[in-house]
Write a protein that holds these residues in place. Structure first.
Motif, PDB file in Angstrom:
ATOM      1  N   GLY A 158       0.819  -1.208   0.000  1.00  0.00           N
ATOM      2  CA  GLY A 158       0.000   0.000   0.000  1.00  0.00           C
ATOM      3  C   GLY A 158       0.851   1.255   0.000  1.00  0.00           C
ATOM      4  O   GLY A 158       0.539   2.234  -0.677  1.00  0.00           O
ATOM      5  N   THR A 216      -6.522  -1.375   4.002  1.00  0.00           N
ATOM      6  CA  THR A 216      -7.725  -1.924   4.622  1.00  0.00           C
ATOM      7  C   THR A 216      -7.563  -3.419   4.853  1.00  0.00           C
ATOM      8  O   THR A 216      -7.904  -3.945   5.919  1.00  0.00           O
ATOM      9  CB  THR A 216      -8.955  -1.663   3.736  1.00  0.00           C
ATOM     10  OG1 THR A 216      -9.142  -0.252   3.585  1.00  0.00           O
ATOM     11  CG2 THR A 216     -10.208  -2.259   4.358  1.00  0.00           C
ATOM     12  N   ARG A 217      -7.025  -4.092   3.857  1.00  0.00           N
ATOM     13  CA  ARG A 217      -6.785  -5.535   3.979  1.00  0.00           C
ATOM     14  C   ARG A 217      -5.785  -5.830   5.085  1.00  0.00           C
ATOM     15  O   ARG A 217      -5.982  -6.755   5.889  1.00  0.00           O
ATOM     16  CB  ARG A 217      -6.286  -6.074   2.641  1.00  0.00           C
ATOM     17  CG  ARG A 217      -6.035  -7.575   2.604  1.00  0.00           C
ATOM     18  CD  ARG A 217      -5.565  -7.970   1.209  1.00  0.00           C
ATOM     19  NE  ARG A 217      -4.906  -9.264   1.194  1.00  0.00           N
ATOM     20  CZ  ARG A 217      -4.147  -9.710   0.203  1.00  0.00           C
ATOM     21  NH1 ARG A 217      -3.955  -8.950  -0.868  1.00  0.00           N
ATOM     22  NH2 ARG A 217      -3.583 -10.904   0.262  1.00  0.00           N
ATOM     23  N   LYS A 239      -6.220   5.077  -4.141  1.00  0.00           N
ATOM     24  CA  LYS A 239      -7.281   4.060  -4.120  1.00  0.00           C
ATOM     25  C   LYS A 239      -6.686   2.676  -3.865  1.00  0.00           C
ATOM     26  O   LYS A 239      -7.175   1.926  -3.014  1.00  0.00           O
ATOM     27  CB  LYS A 239      -8.042   4.062  -5.451  1.00  0.00           C
ATOM     28  CG  LYS A 239      -9.142   2.995  -5.555  1.00  0.00           C
ATOM     29  CD  LYS A 239      -9.851   3.085  -6.897  1.00  0.00           C
ATOM     30  CE  LYS A 239     -10.974   2.047  -6.984  1.00  0.00           C
ATOM     31  NZ  LYS A 239     -10.468   0.650  -6.932  1.00  0.00           N
ATOM     32  N   GLY A 240      -5.626   2.345  -4.613  1.00  0.00           N
ATOM     33  CA  GLY A 240      -4.982   1.051  -4.416  1.00  0.00           C
ATOM     34  C   GLY A 240      -4.380   0.929  -3.028  1.00  0.00           C
ATOM     35  O   GLY A 240      -4.471  -0.123  -2.385  1.00  0.00           O
ATOM     36  N   GLU A 298      -7.050   0.176  -0.452  1.00  0.00           N
ATOM     37  CA  GLU A 298      -7.478  -1.221  -0.493  1.00  0.00           C
ATOM     38  C   GLU A 298      -6.479  -2.135   0.200  1.00  0.00           C
ATOM     39  O   GLU A 298      -6.863  -3.034   0.971  1.00  0.00           O
ATOM     40  CB  GLU A 298      -7.692  -1.654  -1.947  1.00  0.00           C
ATOM     41  CG  GLU A 298      -8.872  -0.945  -2.614  1.00  0.00           C
ATOM     42  CD  GLU A 298      -8.965  -1.243  -4.100  1.00  0.00           C
ATOM     43  OE1 GLU A 298      -8.035  -1.878  -4.637  1.00  0.00           O
ATOM     44  OE2 GLU A 298      -9.980  -0.843  -4.720  1.00  0.00           O
ATOM     45  N   TYR A 299      -5.194  -1.914  -0.048  1.00  0.00           N
ATOM     46  CA  TYR A 299      -4.175  -2.738   0.602  1.00  0.00           C
ATOM     47  C   TYR A 299      -4.127  -2.473   2.103  1.00  0.00           C
ATOM     48  O   TYR A 299      -4.013  -3.404   2.914  1.00  0.00           O
ATOM     49  CB  TYR A 299      -2.802  -2.490  -0.030  1.00  0.00           C
ATOM     50  CG  TYR A 299      -2.518  -3.349  -1.231  1.00  0.00           C
ATOM     51  CD1 TYR A 299      -2.118  -4.680  -1.083  1.00  0.00           C
ATOM     52  CD2 TYR A 299      -2.637  -2.847  -2.518  1.00  0.00           C
ATOM     53  CE1 TYR A 299      -1.845  -5.480  -2.179  1.00  0.00           C
ATOM     54  CE2 TYR A 299      -2.372  -3.638  -3.630  1.00  0.00           C
ATOM     55  CZ  TYR A 299      -1.977  -4.953  -3.457  1.00  0.00           C
ATOM     56  OH  TYR A 299      -1.716  -5.742  -4.544  1.00  0.00           O
TER      57      TYR A 299
END
Length: 211
Positions: A55, A73-74, A66-67, A70-71
């Motif tokens: 991330g 959050t994961r 955005k990417g 997502e990372y």
């Protein structure tokens, strides 16, 4: 996985002339592309640290918020406290996501509970901005006992303004000193010296190119 800079120096000089990874005992990546490929491989294995680092790559190298979101959050779902802290910044400034103080606070609290010192400091600042100075001081006490210099500076002001007692301030001072002493070691001092020398060398190169 991560290790402190002192352990990294010890790994290099403790019979490890090839500078092998202290975990997998494989040679380190020699290029940025190779390093990124290694991290991507670890993300596929659900390594939360690698997912967080991926991330960071997307955020800094590719400007892909955005990417990165997502990372992070994961990684946060897998318990990575650095990812929680990174998400709090996105919600604080409204980068990719809408500004949301409650979500910012949630991620800071989760990271702080997990032992993230800077998250604890930021949580204290958030409480201070709301006028909850006594709650802020409690967070700064905890962070100071974990070795946070900025929190100790804030506590000095809190003590002057009567938001913490003399005994609590004294305990924070003792805790901060104990944490600072515990983090000292010859290898860490060597690591700081290497970093300082590298920074000075890079600055000299930069100044030479600019003239």
């Amino acid at each position: 996985k991560v290790i402190c800079e002192g352990c990294d120096v010890a790994n290099c000089f403790h019979g490890n002339l090839e500078k092998l990874c202290p975990f997998c005992r494989q040679p380190p990546a020699l290029t940025e592309e190779e390093h990124r490929r290694f991290i991507l491989k670890r993300t596929e294995a659900n390594d939360p640290v690698a997912i967080y680092q991926m991330g960071c790559y997307l955020s800094t190298e590719d400007s892909d918020t955005k990417g990165a979101f997502e990372y992070w959050t994961r990684a946060a779902e897998l318990g990575d406290i650095d990812a929680h802290c990174a998400l709090s910044v996105l919600y604080q400034y409204g980068e990719f996501v809408e500004k949301d103080e409650s979500k910012q606070e949630h991620h800071l609290e989760t990271a702080a509970i997990g032992g993230h010192v800077q998250a604890r400091y930021k949580l204290a600042c958030l409480e201070g901005n709301r006028g909850r100075y006594e709650r802020a001081a409690k967070h700064w006490v905890i962070a100071s006992k974990l070795g946070c210099d900025r929190s100790l500076d804030r506590l000095k002001d809190s003590f002057k303004n009567g938001f913490i007692s003399k005994d609590d301030f004294a305990a924070a001072l003792r805790g901060h000193q104990a944490a600072t002493d515990a983090m000292k070691s010859p290898k860490r001092e060597a690591a700081r010296a290497v970093k300082a020398a590298t920074a000075a060398r890079l600055e000299k190169i930069s100044s030479t190119k600019s003239t």
